[in-house]
Scaffold this active site. Structure first.
Site, PDB file in Angstrom:
ATOM      1  CD  GLU A   1      91.009 -41.655  30.181  1.00  0.00           C
ATOM      2  OE1 GLU A   1      92.230 -41.420  30.033  1.00  0.00           O
ATOM      3  OE2 GLU A   1      90.586 -42.539  30.922  1.00  0.00           O
TER       4      GLU A   1
ATOM      5  NE  ARG B   1     101.024 -56.544  35.573  1.00  0.00           N
ATOM      6  CZ  ARG B   1     101.277 -57.033  34.360  1.00  0.00           C
ATOM      7  NH1 ARG B   1     102.225 -57.911  34.196  1.00  0.00           N
ATOM      8  NH2 ARG B   1     100.595 -56.630  33.316  1.00  0.00           N
ATOM      9  CB  ILE B   2      96.075 -53.577  39.404  1.00  0.00           C
ATOM     10  CG1 ILE B   2      97.282 -52.919  38.714  1.00  0.00           C
ATOM     11  CG2 ILE B   2      95.317 -52.553  40.240  1.00  0.00           C
ATOM     12  CD1 ILE B   2      96.932 -51.920  37.631  1.00  0.00           C
TER      13      ILE B   2
ATOM     14  N   GLY C   1      95.752 -43.050  38.253  1.00  0.00           N
ATOM     15  CA  GLY C   1      96.159 -44.333  38.846  1.00  0.00           C
ATOM     16  C   GLY C   1      97.664 -44.513  38.969  1.00  0.00           C
ATOM     17  CB  ALA C   2     100.276 -44.939  36.603  1.00  0.00           C
TER      18      ALA C   2
ATOM     19  CG  ASP D   1      92.057 -42.869  37.677  1.00  0.00           C
ATOM     20  OD1 ASP D   1      92.173 -41.628  37.868  1.00  0.00           O
ATOM     21  OD2 ASP D   1      93.008 -43.588  37.329  1.00  0.00           O
TER      22      ASP D   1
ATOM     23  CG  HIS E   1      94.168 -42.272  33.094  1.00  0.00           C
ATOM     24  ND1 HIS E   1      93.806 -42.774  31.877  1.00  0.00           N
ATOM     25  CD2 HIS E   1      94.961 -43.219  33.659  1.00  0.00           C
ATOM     26  CE1 HIS E   1      94.355 -43.963  31.703  1.00  0.00           C
ATOM     27  NE2 HIS E   1      95.064 -44.246  32.785  1.00  0.00           N
TER      28      HIS E   1
ATOM     29  CB  ALA F   1      90.439 -51.317  34.688  1.00  0.00           C
ATOM     30  NE  ARG F   2      94.015 -48.305  29.477  1.00  0.00           N
ATOM     31  CZ  ARG F   2      94.909 -47.924  30.390  1.00  0.00           C
ATOM     32  NH1 ARG F   2      94.492 -47.439  31.546  1.00  0.00           N
ATOM     33  NH2 ARG F   2      96.199 -47.999  30.151  1.00  0.00           N
TER      34      ARG F   2
HETATM   35  P1  NAD Z   1      97.114 -57.736  34.397  1.00  0.00           P
HETATM   36  O1  NAD Z   1      97.283 -58.150  33.004  1.00  0.00           O
HETATM   37  O2  NAD Z   1      98.133 -58.088  35.417  1.00  0.00           O
HETATM   38  O3  NAD Z   1      95.709 -58.269  34.944  1.00  0.00           O
HETATM   39  C1  NAD Z   1      94.539 -58.307  34.193  1.00  0.00           C
HETATM   40  C2  NAD Z   1      93.742 -59.513  34.652  1.00  0.00           C
HETATM   41  O4  NAD Z   1      92.491 -59.487  33.984  1.00  0.00           O
HETATM   42  C3  NAD Z   1      94.404 -60.850  34.324  1.00  0.00           C
HETATM   43  O5  NAD Z   1      94.527 -61.639  35.484  1.00  0.00           O
HETATM   44  C4  NAD Z   1      93.439 -61.480  33.336  1.00  0.00           C
HETATM   45  O6  NAD Z   1      93.364 -62.872  33.515  1.00  0.00           O
HETATM   46  C5  NAD Z   1      92.134 -60.822  33.700  1.00  0.00           C
HETATM   47  N1  NAD Z   1      91.152 -60.850  32.634  1.00  0.00           N
HETATM   48  C6  NAD Z   1      91.345 -60.698  31.301  1.00  0.00           C
HETATM   49  N2  NAD Z   1      90.175 -60.809  30.653  1.00  0.00           N
HETATM   50  C7  NAD Z   1      89.240 -61.043  31.602  1.00  0.00           C
HETATM   51  C8  NAD Z   1      87.839 -61.247  31.561  1.00  0.00           C
HETATM   52  N3  NAD Z   1      87.177 -61.229  30.420  1.00  0.00           N
HETATM   53  N4  NAD Z   1      87.194 -61.439  32.725  1.00  0.00           N
HETATM   54  C9  NAD Z   1      87.848 -61.448  33.900  1.00  0.00           C
HETATM   55  N5  NAD Z   1      89.184 -61.272  34.006  1.00  0.00           N
HETATM   56  C10 NAD Z   1      89.855 -61.073  32.868  1.00  0.00           C
HETATM   57  O7  NAD Z   1      96.896 -56.148  34.336  1.00  0.00           O
HETATM   58  P2  NAD Z   1      97.099 -55.093  35.523  1.00  0.00           P
HETATM   59  O8  NAD Z   1      98.498 -54.584  35.484  1.00  0.00           O
HETATM   60  O9  NAD Z   1      96.545 -55.641  36.772  1.00  0.00           O
HETATM   61  O10 NAD Z   1      96.160 -53.920  34.982  1.00  0.00           O
HETATM   62  C11 NAD Z   1      94.744 -54.015  35.047  1.00  0.00           C
HETATM   63  C12 NAD Z   1      94.099 -52.830  34.378  1.00  0.00           C
HETATM   64  O11 NAD Z   1      94.492 -51.614  35.010  1.00  0.00           O
HETATM   65  C13 NAD Z   1      94.469 -52.635  32.917  1.00  0.00           C
HETATM   66  O12 NAD Z   1      93.299 -52.295  32.208  1.00  0.00           O
HETATM   67  C14 NAD Z   1      95.404 -51.457  32.921  1.00  0.00           C
HETATM   68  O13 NAD Z   1      95.353 -50.789  31.689  1.00  0.00           O
HETATM   69  C15 NAD Z   1      94.816 -50.651  34.033  1.00  0.00           C
HETATM   70  N6  NAD Z   1      95.734 -49.669  34.619  1.00  0.00           N
HETATM   71  C16 NAD Z   1      95.242 -48.423  34.883  1.00  0.00           C
HETATM   72  C17 NAD Z   1      96.069 -47.455  35.455  1.00  0.00           C
HETATM   73  C18 NAD Z   1      95.540 -46.094  35.735  1.00  0.00           C
HETATM   74  O14 NAD Z   1      96.297 -45.129  35.612  1.00  0.00           O
HETATM   75  N7  NAD Z   1      94.310 -45.949  36.116  1.00  0.00           N
HETATM   76  C19 NAD Z   1      97.401 -47.768  35.760  1.00  0.00           C
HETATM   77  C20 NAD Z   1      97.874 -49.054  35.497  1.00  0.00           C
HETATM   78  C21 NAD Z   1      97.034 -49.997  34.911  1.00  0.00           C
END
Ligand code: NAD
Length: 531
Positions: A267, A157-158, A287-288, A262, A285, A237-238
């Site tokens: 944390e 998604r992101i 992001g959201a 971020d 942190h 991401a994380r």
């Molecule tokens: P999502 O599940 O839509 O996308 C994750 C993608 O990663 C998927 O397409 C999956 O196929 C891929 N993936 C999984 N394992 C993989 C690997 N080994 N190699 C390559 N690709 C791989 O998730 P999202 O909503 O896009 O969120 C992504 C990240 O952002 C998550 O870690 C989420 O926790 C983090 N996030 C952070 C904040 C923030 O405040 N900074 C806010 C929202 C989400």
């Protein structure tokens, strides 16, 4: 609905602050109480009266709390991460856990792009320097992003949203994601490449994968080594996806020109070397953290909790398989059929259950059948345990029942057939059914005998030897006791062989009457089923 307030509205407890709009949505269908900063004991005491609990990351939803929530049906997490919820305990108690992962997407993607540009133009460093009384225009010379290559690890998604925005900035976008199709990447205008190729191509590299065993430290010394000199790194991401110690080494060696972070392995970060480096820009942190995302997560979770409490399918159930709405519509009649076949079979067996085999034949076998299997188990186990879609598989496991599934193309003159075979320590019984037209459910096979029975209401299942003067006397006994027969079906292996008789009756049949039916010459077994 059971477990609702006196006025018939469900009761929802909110224990972390969520946006006013979310609360407003909840109040449209529920009685809502807000109680912030409760201790575990207080919450365990309070939760007893509530149908749903809504939290953000502040409340620890422990096993003790879930156990105490006797009416609890759903836990809603207004946000993404569910690490503060004991999902295993929730599953065990049949409590649905839902989150709102999509509501954050735009905010997280925009934050990523904000960091990308800040990194390219050293905005945070320049801001700090100017406020400290300096005027250094040379030191904060930046780079353009247009024409540069952005490498994205994780095109979910992101990642996809970041790609769209980066393309808008005139960047070239390459990505690695083994679970995304070439078509999807093409649709986005992104080249999907092997992991190492993305590392080698990137001027900027951003990660958007979840933190899993597989992604933990997926960017470490080896990966930095492969990258271009002067690469810039972004992590929203994380913490843990990028090896922080390796990143510090790569920055100190000059390999990495800058990093924007971020999220951290720990944390809030303490004594973290990254925070000491001029090339690193950080946010806590965030992001959201936008008004829109917070509003959106609360509204989405309110809507999802409402759906869950009505027993409708939800989009983001953490502890239930997700089936997209259009597929769900296509398999819905099979869900009802599966549940009834399970319930039916549970009532015609005896003994200790050893295994359940669920079979899919024909067209239905080509679909996503996971939910059908769960519906079948739910129906079957409902005769023995308090079970729902969430905990059916877990309860089967705990009862020591081996559950298997088989799929075959051939459906024996039907377009689709689903079946259940149950083995106990003294019998083995198989029941199969199909859906005629849109919604005409039928049991078409019992123990290999072809029948055509509607699975509903009260049914009498008699095993007998095919010969004259069996069916008639059964009818007479039922008639003598005022039991009206609505439909009757017989199936037999051969003339004079074993046979099965299925009667749909309008009234319940007492034990006495069942015993009388059993005395009819030729009858070997009689079971009453209620669906
Ligand atoms: P999502 O599940 O839509 O996308 C994750 C993608 O990663 C998927 O397409 C999956 O196929 C891929 N993936 C999984 N394992 C993989 C690997 N080994 N190699 C390559 N690709 C791989 O998730 P999202 O909503 O896009 O969120 C992504 C990240 O952002 C998550 O870690 C989420 O926790 C983090 N996030 C952070 C904040 C923030 O405040 N900074 C806010 C929202 C989400």
């Amino acid at each position: 609905m059971s477990g609702t307030s006196e006025r018939g509205k469900p009761k929802i407890l909110v224990t972390d602050p969520i946006s006013e709009e979310g609360l407003k949505r909840l109040r449209e269908f529920a009685e809502v109480d807000i109680a912030l900063r409760l201790g575990e004991g207080e919450l365990a005491e309070k939760i007893r009266d509530y149908d749903a609990l809504i939290v953000r990351s502040g409340t620890q939803v422990t096993r003790k709390i879930i156990e105490a929530g006797r009416k609890l049906k759903v836990i809603g997490r207004a946000g993404v991460g569910v690490d503060n919820i004991d999902v295993e305990a929730a599953t065990e108690y049949g409590v649905l856990v839902i989150n709102a992962p999509e509501a954050n997407t735009i905010s997280a993607a925009e934050h990523t792009v904000a960091l990308l540009l800040s990194l390219a133009r050293k905005i945070p460093q320049a801001n700090k320097s100017l406020k400290a009384g300096e005027w250094d225009r040379r030191k904060y010379m930046g780079v353009e992003v247009r024409g540069k290559t952005l490498g994205i690890i994780g095109l979910g998604r992101i990642g996809a949203e970041v790609a769209r925005m980066a393309l808008g900035l005139g960047m070239k976008v390459v990505a690695y994601d083994p679970y995304v199709s070439q078509e999807r990447a093409k649709e986005l205008g992104v080249s999907l490449l092997p992991f190492d190729e993305v590392l080698k191509a990137a001027d900027f590299l951003t990660v958007h994968v979840p933190l899993t065993d597989e992604t933990y430290h997926m960017i470490s010394d080896r990966e930095f080594e492969m990258m271009k000199d002067g690469v810039r790194i972004i992590n929203t991401a994380r913490g843990g996806v990028i090896d922080e110690a390796a990143l510090v080494r790569a920055i100190k060696s000059g390999k990495v020109a800058g990093a924007a972070i971020d999220v951290f392995e720990k944390e809030p970060p303490r004594d973290n070397e990254l925070l000491k480096l001029e090339e690193v820009i950080v946010t806590p942190h965030l992001g959201a953290s936008t008004e829109e995302a917070q509003r959106s997560v609360a509204v989405v979770i309110a809507e999802e909790v409402q759906r869950a409490l009505r027993g409708e399918p939800v989009k983001n159930a953490v502890n239930l398989v997700y089936v997209p709405a259009e597929i769900l519509d296509a398999i819905r009649p099979f869900l009802t059929l599966a549940e009834r076949l399970g319930k039916f079979t549970a009532q015609i067996i005896s003994g200790r259950i050893e295994s359940v085999d669920i079979s899919y034949q024909g067209e239905v076998a080509t679909k996503d059948t996971r939910l059908i299997g769960i519906a079948m188990l739910k129906g079957f186990l409902s005769q023995f345990a308090d079970v729902n879609y969430v905990n059916a598989q877990l309860i089967a496991r705990k009862m020591g029942i081996r559950v298997t599934e088989t799929k075959t193309e051939d459906a024996e003159n039907f377009s689709s057939l689903i079946g259940i075979t149950v083995k106990t320590d003294n019998v083995e019984r198989t029941v199969a059914g199909t859906v005629f037209g849109k919604n005409d459910l039928r049991i078409v096979k019992i123990d290999g005998y072809r029948v055509d029975a509607v699975p509903s209401g009260y049914m009498l299942i008699c095993s007998y030897i095919d010969k004259p003067r069996v069916i008639g006397p059964v009818g007479v006994i039922l008639g003598d006791h005022g039991i009206n027969i609505a439909a009757m079906q017989v199936g037999r292996e051969k003339i004079g062989g074993r046979a099965v008789m299925v009667l749909n009756v309008d009234n319940p049949v007492s034990e006495d009457v069942l015993e009388k039916v059993k005395t009819v010459d030729g009858i070997s077994d009689v079971k009453l089923v209620k669906l």
